[in-house]
Design an enzyme around this catalytic site. Structure first.
Site, PDB file in Angstrom:
ATOM      1  N   TYR A 153     -11.450  17.750  20.521  1.00 15.17           N
ATOM      2  CA  TYR A 153      -9.868  17.460  20.108  1.00 15.17           C
ATOM      3  C   TYR A 153     -10.038  16.237  18.551  1.00 15.17           C
ATOM      4  CZ  TYR A 153      -7.404  18.445  23.872  1.00 15.17           C
ATOM      5  OH  TYR A 153      -6.909  19.135  24.958  1.00 15.17           O
TER       6      TYR A 153
ATOM      7  N   GLU B 161       0.490  -1.449   0.018  1.00 15.59           N
ATOM      8  CA  GLU B 161       0.462  -0.095  -0.331  1.00 15.59           C
ATOM      9  C   GLU B 161       1.267   1.350   0.113  1.00 15.59           C
ATOM     10  OE1 GLU B 161      -4.369  -1.049   2.395  1.00 15.59           O
ATOM     11  OE2 GLU B 161      -3.069  -1.281   3.681  1.00 15.59           O
TER      12      GLU B 161
HETATM   13 ZN   LIG Z   1      -5.401  -0.917   3.705  1.00 20.27          ZN
END
Ligand SMILES: [Zn+2]
Length: 215
Positions: A123, A77
């Site tokens: 936050y 990835e």
């Molecule tokens: Zn992934």
């Protein structure tokens, strides 16, 4: 960049990877982490590596062209990371997880594809901001990188449909904190389904964005 500084970053990736794994934010060999180096290259977690058991010395080091120069082969990835870095010169690190609650939100019908989670807490607004949904693609499809690239200039975090978040930060610590904030807010969002929760108002969000600009 000195070898000592790079070794310290390798150690930090392994330590934070183990912390994410130990707390169930990632499982198996899913998830990947990268850090931009001062020389223009990157450190990136290797393909098929468990974030809970990273060997710092085997973390992939890529040059500024994305060529492997040290360590194991990088995550499959890797293109998600490089797409995000190309559009975000201010970002120093990226975390991508298949974290359960964030993935659950990415599968919900009826979510706003321009902003998947409403501003439930200060936050969340300060660390994540608006979270667009990237349409589903088969893992490894280069079109997924193009889709991320199209959003990354305006967003430090994106949510891949039926897959998981990709989150950038100024530093590795900042990227990890933002990823954790996103996962916890996804959990809150799921807990509040059907309860018509009170969210922060546009004025409250604008005030936070003015006082605490994200990178
Ligand atoms: Zn992934």
């Amino acid at each position: 960049m000195s070898d000592q500084a790079i070794s310290a970053l390798r150690e930090q990736i392994a330590t934070l990877g183990e912390s994410l794994f130990d707390r169930g934010l990632t499982m198996g060999s899913s998830g990947n982490i990268s850090v931009r180096l001062a020389d223009g290259g990157w450190l990136m977690t290797p393909t098929n590596a468990c974030l809970g058991r990273l060997d710092p010395a085997r973390i992939s080091r890529l040059d500024e062209c994305g060529q492997l120069i040290d360590g194991d082969k990088p995550t499959k990835e890797h293109f998600l990371h490089t797409a995000m870095y190309q559009e975000r010169p201010q970002s120093g690190a990226i975390v991508h997880l298949h974290s359960t609650h964030s993935v659950a939100v990415s599968c919900l019908p009826g979510i706003d594809h321009c902003d998947c989670i409403p501003p439930l807490t200060a936050y969340y607004v300060m660390r994540v901001g608006r979270l667009p949904l990237v349409p589903y693609h088969v893992p490894g499809d280069p079109a997924l990188g193009d889709a991320v690239r199209g959003l990354a200039g305006r967003h430090s975090a994106v949510l891949l449909a039926n897959h998981g978040p990709v989150v950038a930060g100024k530093s590795l610590e900042a990227a990890v904190y933002a990823t954790e904030e996103l996962e916890e807010t996804a959990k809150l969002f799921l807990m509040l389904q059907g309860k018509n929760p009170r969210t922060l108002t546009p004025e409250q969000v604008a005030e936070l964005e003015a006082r605490f600009p994200r990178d």
